[in-house]
Write a protein that holds these residues in place. Sequence first.
Motif: not given
Length: 120
Positions: A110-116, A95-100, A23-27, A2-5
């Motif tokens: 987890w996503g890669q992070g974005t700077q604010v 970003c974080n996602a509890e994914t089945r 956005a989450a994508s993958g299996s 699973v990828q989080l972007v």
Amino acid sequence: QVQLVESGGGLVQPGGSLRLSCAASGSIFSINAMGWYRQAPGKERELVAAITSGGSTTYANSVKDRFIISRDNAKNTVYLQMNSLKPEDTAVYYCNAETRTSVWTQNNYWGQGTQVTVSS
């Protein structure tokens, strides 16, 4: 897998607004809770806001009444609308996602992070 972007970070003046997307994508079989965390230099990663698949939300006290978390389950996407930004909101947001990925398997992604950065 699973990828989080994530997207939407950047530089904003105090009092300004930003909207983060993830956005989450993958299996993906299903996604339970999704959330945003942040980590400022020299500090531990902390929960900013989270939302369940049914729409229940929770917020850190420091962002209540300023930030709004939402999600689009059809798009496997979570958003964070950040208003009235303060310099102390400056951090890398994750970003974080509890994914089945199946009925039997659930992991935290987890996503890669974005700077604010909030600065004048």
